[in-house]
Design a protein around this motif. Sequence first.
Motif: not given
Length: 328
Positions: A161-166, A259-261, A314-317, A321-322
């Motif tokens: 569950k702690s894996v939130r996005s990629a 989850r978001p990727a 910056r795109r990954a960051l 963040a979003a």
Amino acid sequence: MPLSEASTYTAPWFLPSAHWQTILPNVTRRRIRVEYRRERFELPDSDFMDLDWLESNPVHNEVRCCIILHGLEGDSHAPYVKSMAQSFHRSGYSVGALNLRGCSGKPNRLKRFYHSGDTEGLAFVLDQVSARYDRISLVGFSLGGNVLLKYLGEDSARVPKSVRSAAAFSVPCDLAGAADCLAESRNAFYMKRFIKLLGAKLREKEKKYQEYEYEEGHSEMKSFHEFDNVYTARLNGFRDAIDYWSQSSCKQYLNRLDRPALLVNARNDPFLSDSCFPREIAQSSSLFHLEIPGSGGHCGFPGRKAPEGYWHERRALSFFAAQGNRGF
């Protein structure tokens, strides 16, 4: 409908060629210096994987972590990995650069190597690391991007569950199409280099483990059709190269993400076929985001480096963040 054909990335005017956009960043970014701390994970199959940490606190009490996966014949010291690690570290993340089997400078123990569909090691490492961090983000390049997207989609119930996005960059999500693309004469330079590096790894493995023998003839090979038929498929239980590519391509798992990727594949990437741009899947998904800059090459994305990093960093960051308020 998270599909973006219009990207904010544009290559510098003085680098109009996809090949220069691919090669030059990996030359100029070699001088980046990072001080890693290595942690070895003993895998259930008696093999091991090494994770190189760039962290501010050795007791792992930060809440945010980013795990980065390299591409074919890369490692934690690949220029694109070091640069991404540095950017995330500056932004307050603890960063782990994962070396796939046999890529950490030490031959792995089993006769087999890493490959594009091998998610077992990643799954084990993330199970261990997930106990230390509240939020984990994943970043993958090329082959490593295929591995992480396949991992997220093939069995979402096993993903912590702690894996939130990629976020993944320059991913050959249809391996057969990418192999055909790399077999073209315009890509002979890359193909020759890959075969040379993989062949050297085979020879090194035979020296260390005399019980392992590998077929000769790899130096004459000119495509992944040949190499994967003889080595990758046979060593990993696949029938042949076609079977390996079919089972290992992440494209078939993208519509199963929970989850978001984000996938960023440059339209001019010399390694990618048209089938590596899964527009239809992105259009029908609320979680899979596909961005297609017109330029960028393969794992390149050259340009001005801002304090937060290069454009793709910056795109990954910003993507992570979003997704900050989402819960799973």
